[in-house]
Design a protein around this motif. Structure first.
Motif, PDB file in Angstrom:
ATOM      1  N   GLU A  65     -26.814  -4.097   1.467  1.00  0.00           N
ATOM      2  CA  GLU A  65     -26.590  -4.412   0.063  1.00  0.00           C
ATOM      3  C   GLU A  65     -25.083  -4.370  -0.263  1.00  0.00           C
ATOM      4  O   GLU A  65     -24.313  -3.673   0.412  1.00  0.00           O
ATOM      5  CB  GLU A  65     -27.328  -3.402  -0.833  1.00  0.00           C
ATOM      6  N   SER A  67     -21.775  -3.068  -1.963  1.00  0.00           N
ATOM      7  CA  SER A  67     -21.384  -1.715  -2.360  1.00  0.00           C
ATOM      8  C   SER A  67     -19.939  -1.754  -2.867  1.00  0.00           C
ATOM      9  O   SER A  67     -19.417  -2.820  -3.208  1.00  0.00           O
ATOM     10  CB  SER A  67     -21.558  -0.756  -1.186  1.00  0.00           C
ATOM     11  N   TRP A  68     -19.285  -0.615  -2.867  1.00  0.00           N
ATOM     12  CA  TRP A  68     -17.944  -0.562  -3.450  1.00  0.00           C
ATOM     13  C   TRP A  68     -17.028   0.281  -2.576  1.00  0.00           C
ATOM     14  O   TRP A  68     -17.458   1.045  -1.721  1.00  0.00           O
ATOM     15  CB  TRP A  68     -17.996   0.013  -4.873  1.00  0.00           C
ATOM     16  N   THR A  92     -18.421   3.033   0.642  1.00  0.00           N
ATOM     17  CA  THR A  92     -19.862   3.313   0.806  1.00  0.00           C
ATOM     18  C   THR A  92     -20.538   2.054   1.312  1.00  0.00           C
ATOM     19  O   THR A  92     -20.213   0.930   0.889  1.00  0.00           O
ATOM     20  CB  THR A  92     -20.499   3.742  -0.522  1.00  0.00           C
ATOM     21  N   GLU A  94     -24.624   0.561   2.332  1.00  0.00           N
ATOM     22  CA  GLU A  94     -26.062   0.840   2.227  1.00  0.00           C
ATOM     23  C   GLU A  94     -26.834  -0.391   2.682  1.00  0.00           C
ATOM     24  O   GLU A  94     -26.551  -1.502   2.239  1.00  0.00           O
ATOM     25  CB  GLU A  94     -26.433   1.181   0.785  1.00  0.00           C
ATOM     26  N   GLU A  99     -27.422   4.621   5.298  1.00  0.00           N
ATOM     27  CA  GLU A  99     -26.453   4.835   4.242  1.00  0.00           C
ATOM     28  C   GLU A  99     -25.236   5.482   4.876  1.00  0.00           C
ATOM     29  O   GLU A  99     -25.356   6.520   5.529  1.00  0.00           O
ATOM     30  CB  GLU A  99     -27.005   5.734   3.132  1.00  0.00           C
ATOM     31  N   THR A 101     -21.021   6.621   4.534  1.00  0.00           N
ATOM     32  CA  THR A 101     -19.791   6.868   3.772  1.00  0.00           C
ATOM     33  C   THR A 101     -18.632   6.920   4.758  1.00  0.00           C
ATOM     34  O   THR A 101     -18.753   7.513   5.842  1.00  0.00           O
ATOM     35  CB  THR A 101     -19.885   8.174   2.979  1.00  0.00           C
TER      36      THR A 101
END
Length: 409
Positions: A65, A67-68, A92, A94, A99, A101
């Protein structure tokens, strides 16, 4: 392959820093531009849509997806074209089954493309640039069944454009592609790396003295040959010679202005003297006129020779003089010549007085056309004969004082 590229880029980066450290000036008093700046930025991380090979977006082994990411950096401009920066970014990720980081420390090279059109004023405000660097990632990937943490190096490159608001602040937007560890999505398969595509925007602050500009705004310079250098000096000598000629011409013009001023002053003095003489002559003339009037008043002429009443109508004036004797001779001459053209020449040719002048008139003619019929005959004798009408205009009435106008009832 990625490790080899990382090694070569690191060696290149290190050698550049060493060589530049030996040549960069270290005296701030001689520096004319600000070199240090810092930025803050945030952006959008593209997702993996399983659409095959895509260059400018993210690419993982599974669908992900959007993310930022956010971060900041400190930059030092090595020269007007090349800057080096170090920074930190938090990202991040996902996707299906993971998931992640990422904490990233980076060293990037920025190449300012506004130098290619630096002779245009547009380079003052718009600066496209290229990004190329290396990063060290500390990441943690979590899935439904396991968790994976690791530190790996990565490559990053991209394009951006900065817009200068003033010498202190600029805003920018950029797109970066990062070739990172193949374990970010917990899947170690497919491509030998995971690709992250990021679009971000931010603001940059330049540090240093307020009277200095960023070094990438340094004016364009050009290396010239010895021949061009000598030509410049030759042209400079020509300019000096022309300047001397201009100075000489200015001096001549100033001298001419001074001479003309003296001449004008002299002419004004002479003109004033002439005006004084004219005033004196006019005064003497007026005095003589007054004396003539006095003498004429003392001379006794027969009152019967001057007509004091004039009927209203049109007349032909054939003569005017200050001598009554001359006027009488002209009157008598016209009486003889116009005896056949007039009903009563002795009555219709007469003398009136206008101040100091004695005027010989023919008339009266009730119709202007009748006066026009006699005018050619009178003009043949006296070329300046003309038609006048009584009563005279208001502004001339004072000159005919003593002459009475008689109107038929």
């Amino acid at each position: 392959m990625k490790k080899i590229i990382l090694l070569l880029l690191s060696i290149f980066q290190f050698s550049v820093l060493i060589s530049f450290a030996q040549t960069v000036p270290t005296t701030p008093d001689t520096e004319e531009y600000n070199r240090w700046s810092a930025s803050l930025y945030g952006g959008y991380v593209f997702g993996e849509n399983d659409r095959g090979l895509q260059i400018f977006v993210s690419r993982f082994n599974v669908v992900s997806e959007p993310s930022w990411a956010a971060g900041g950096d400190i930059r030092y401009a090595l020269n007007s074209f090349w800057s080096l920066e170090t920074g930190y970014r938090y990202t991040t990720l996902e996707g299906v089954g993971f998931e992640t980081t990422i904490h990233t420390a980076s060293i990037k090279n920025t190449f300012n493309l506004n130098r290619f059109y630096r002779r245009s004023s547009l380079s003052e405000y718009v600066n496209p640039y290229v990004i190329l660097g290396v990063e060290q990632d500390w990441f943690t990937a979590e899935g439904p069944a396991d968790e994976f943490s690791r530190s790996e190096a990565s490559l990053i490159g991209g394009l951006g454009v900065a817009f200068r608001l003033n010498d202190r602040i600029e805003i920018f937007g950029q797109h970066e592609i990062k070739l990172s560890s193949n374990h970010l999505d917990l899947q170690n398969q497919g491509y030998p790396y995971d690709q992250i595509g990021m679009a971000s925007g931010g603001i940059r602050f330049h540090f240093g003295r307020s009277d200095r500009r960023p070094v990438n705004l340094r004016p364009a310079t050009r290396t010239i040959s010895d021949t061009e250098y000598e030509d410049i000096f030759a042209r400079a000598r020509d300019v000096d010679n022309l300047s001397d000629r201009v100075d000489s011409l200015e001096n001549q013009i100033n001298q001419l202005d001074s001479d003309n001023s003296d001449r004008f002053a002299e002419m004004n003095e002479r003109l004033a003297a002439l005006e004084d003489r004219v005033d004196s002559l006019e005064a003497k003339t007026n005095c003589l006129c007054e004396r003539v009037e006095d003498v004429e008043e003392e001379v006794s002429y027969p009152e019967s020779e001057i007509r004091r009443t004039v009927a209203a109508g049109h007349y032909i004036q054939v003569y005017a003089a200050m001598s009554l004797n001359d006027a009488i001779e002209v009157r008598n001459s016209f009486r003889e010549q116009l005896g056949d053209d007039l009903n009563d020449a002795a009555d219709e040719v007469f003398i009136i007085q206008r101040r100091q002048f004695y005027e010989v008139l023919i008339g009266v003619f009730n119709e202007f056309s009748n006066a026009q019929n006699i005018l050619p005959t009178a003009s043949a004798v006296m070329g300046d004969a003309f038609i006048i009408t009584f009563p005279r205009p208001v502004h001339l009435a004072e000159q005919y004082e003593g002459t009475v106008i008689v109107h038929d009832e």
